[in-house]
Write a protein that holds these residues in place. Structure first.
Motif, PDB file in Angstrom:
ATOM      1  N   PHE A   1      96.194 121.983  42.521  1.00 10.28           N
ATOM      2  CA  PHE A   1      97.614 121.932  42.890  1.00 10.28           C
ATOM      3  C   PHE A   1      97.921 120.643  43.656  1.00 10.28           C
ATOM      4  O   PHE A   1      98.867 119.920  43.352  1.00 10.28           O
ATOM      5  N   VAL A   2      97.076 120.342  44.656  1.00 11.40           N
ATOM      6  CA  VAL A   2      97.302 119.151  45.481  1.00 11.40           C
ATOM      7  C   VAL A   2      97.148 117.884  44.633  1.00 11.40           C
ATOM      8  O   VAL A   2      98.029 117.010  44.617  1.00 11.40           O
TER       9      VAL A   2
ATOM     10  N   ALA B   1      99.344 113.184  42.012  1.00 14.14           N
ATOM     11  CA  ALA B   1      99.230 112.315  40.834  1.00 14.14           C
ATOM     12  C   ALA B   1     100.563 112.196  40.103  1.00 14.14           C
ATOM     13  O   ALA B   1     100.921 111.124  39.612  1.00 14.14           O
ATOM     14  N   THR B   2     101.312 113.296  40.030  1.00 12.70           N
ATOM     15  CA  THR B   2     102.626 113.259  39.368  1.00 12.70           C
ATOM     16  C   THR B   2     103.533 112.241  40.046  1.00 12.70           C
ATOM     17  O   THR B   2     104.151 111.395  39.392  1.00 12.70           O
TER      18      THR B   2
ATOM     19  N   ALA C   1      93.500 114.598  37.772  1.00  9.33           N
ATOM     20  CA  ALA C   1      94.327 113.512  38.322  1.00  9.33           C
ATOM     21  C   ALA C   1      94.922 112.609  37.236  1.00  9.33           C
ATOM     22  O   ALA C   1      96.130 112.340  37.259  1.00  9.33           O
ATOM     23  N   PRO C   2      94.110 112.143  36.265  1.00  5.50           N
ATOM     24  CA  PRO C   2      94.695 111.283  35.227  1.00  5.50           C
ATOM     25  C   PRO C   2      95.804 111.978  34.435  1.00  5.50           C
ATOM     26  O   PRO C   2      96.825 111.360  34.116  1.00  5.50           O
TER      27      PRO C   2
ATOM     28  N   PRO D   1      85.836 109.748  28.624  1.00  4.90           N
ATOM     29  CA  PRO D   1      86.624 110.573  29.537  1.00  4.90           C
ATOM     30  C   PRO D   1      88.132 110.337  29.373  1.00  4.90           C
ATOM     31  O   PRO D   1      88.537 109.299  28.838  1.00  4.90           O
ATOM     32  N   PHE D   2      88.909 111.282  29.877  1.00  9.79           N
ATOM     33  CA  PHE D   2      90.345 111.287  29.605  1.00  9.79           C
ATOM     34  C   PHE D   2      91.033 109.967  29.901  1.00  9.79           C
ATOM     35  O   PHE D   2      91.820 109.470  29.091  1.00  9.79           O
ATOM     36  N   ILE D   3      90.738 109.387  31.063  1.00 10.05           N
ATOM     37  CA  ILE D   3      91.455 108.164  31.434  1.00 10.05           C
ATOM     38  C   ILE D   3      91.157 107.048  30.426  1.00 10.05           C
ATOM     39  O   ILE D   3      92.033 106.257  30.085  1.00 10.05           O
TER      40      ILE D   3
END
Lengths: 245, 103
Positions: free
Chosen positions: A140-141, A146-147, A26-27, B83-85
């Protein structure tokens, strides 16, 4: 032999793995949305990349090249070259993806690091397919939502991107993507060589070319680092953090 | 058509061919060793190149600016297993600070 007792456990394990790996992307998706907005793309174009290209590092590379005023061909070539490994993933996953041609054609769109990683972590074609699909659909979802969220959150803010330092998010994402690979010395040699080639070409070559040309780093590293560490078929570790492609 | 749309279409087709070749065409065959090794090592070289270009690139010239501070912060965060964030927040904060101090 009955697998009745094992089955719910296996399903639960797959759901757990797929959920955590989906949350982890997500990030990256948010940052892709921000980067696409910053590079001057429209929302529908940014979303189109996440739906139809659906391969993180290739999307970042193409959008970075576009935002930098690079040539169209350089943007496409760098994205495709970063995606070469999905060819290898496809060959490994092919025996588990049975069914009619149209179904395999749809499933193939999910051929990314995460789906392959969760798929290969299971035993037998049936469970491999389930793991692949669960992680692939989950990512995918998440990736697409997130995009759009990342794009909308930042597209209207103008110079806020620079005041908040968010133009460093793209470079930080690339560093996070390459980081897990640096654990192995030959990968480190390739990364160093690729970085040097890009640095040398940056002031003299048209935008986009330094990234494509960094492939020469692979050859240079091979030449100066001739011994093989292990067979080339790359293992995919589902527990590896921040591995997004 | 805008450049972005051309790249979107071209890269979608190219990526899909790479993704689908295995499941649709190749069956159980393996890749030739050269291509296998390229597939394994190309991402490291290209991602490292992307770090360099997105940090130091300014059109077609090199510019060491506030983004470099962000990437250094990101490196420290990754080394500390953040972590990434958190990596992105560290990078953005460092860049914003460097910019505020410089400007």
């Amino acid at each position: 032999m009955s697998c009745a007792l094992q089955e719910p456990d296996r399903s639960r394990a797959i759901v757990r793995q797929a959920a955590s790996i989906s949350a982890a992307v997500a990030p990256f998706g948010l940052v892709f949305g921000v980067t696409a907005a910053h590079a001057g793309l429209r929302l529908v174009e940014a979303a189109g990349f996440s739906v139809f290209v659906f391969a993180g590092s290739a999307q970042f590379a193409a959008v970075e090249t576009l935002g930098n005023g690079g040539a169209v061909l350089a943007a496409i070539a760098s994205g495709c070259l970063l995606n070469l490994r999905s060819l290898a993933f496809g060959i490994v996953m092919a025996p588990s993806l049975k069914g009619p041609r149209w179904r395999r054609a749809l499933q193939a769109q999910l051929m990314i690091d995460e789906a392959t990683a969760v798929g290969l972590a299971q035993e037998g074609p049936h469970w491999r397919r389930r793991g692949y699909l669960a992680a692939g659909i989950g990512v995918f979802v998440t990736w697409n939502v997130a995009t759009v969220v990342g794009f909308l959150a930042l597209s209207s803010t103008g110079d806020l991107v620079e005041r908040l330092g968010l133009d460093a998010a793209g470079p930080a994402a690339f560093l996070a993507l390459v980081w897990p690979r640096l654990a192995r010395s030959r990968q480190r040699a390739c990364a160093a060589a690729g970085a040097l080639v890009a640095l040398a070409l940056l002031p003299i070559a048209p935008p986009g070319i330094p990234i494509v040309a960094s492939l020469a780093g692979v050859l240079a590293a091979r030449w100066t680092w001739p011994h093989r560490e292990r067979p080339a078929s790359e293992g995919v570790d589902p527990t590896e953090p921040g591995r997004r492609s | 058509m805008s450049d972005a749309v051309v790249v979107l279409v071209g890269l979608s087709i190219g990526s899909y061919i790479l993704k689908a070749a295995g499941p649709l065409l190749l069956g159980g065959r393996t890749l030739p060793p050269t291509l296998q090794s390229l597939a394994e090592f190309a991402p490291a070289a290209m991602l490292a190149a992307l770090v360099v270009v997105s940090t130091l690139g300014d059109g077609s010239s090199i510019s060491v600016d506030a983004r470099a501070a962000g990437v250094v912060a990101a490196g420290v965060a990754l080394w500390r297993r953040v972590p990434f964030i958190g990596v992105v927040i560290a990078a953005s904060t460092a860049t914003a600070l460097a910019r505020a101090l410089a400007g």
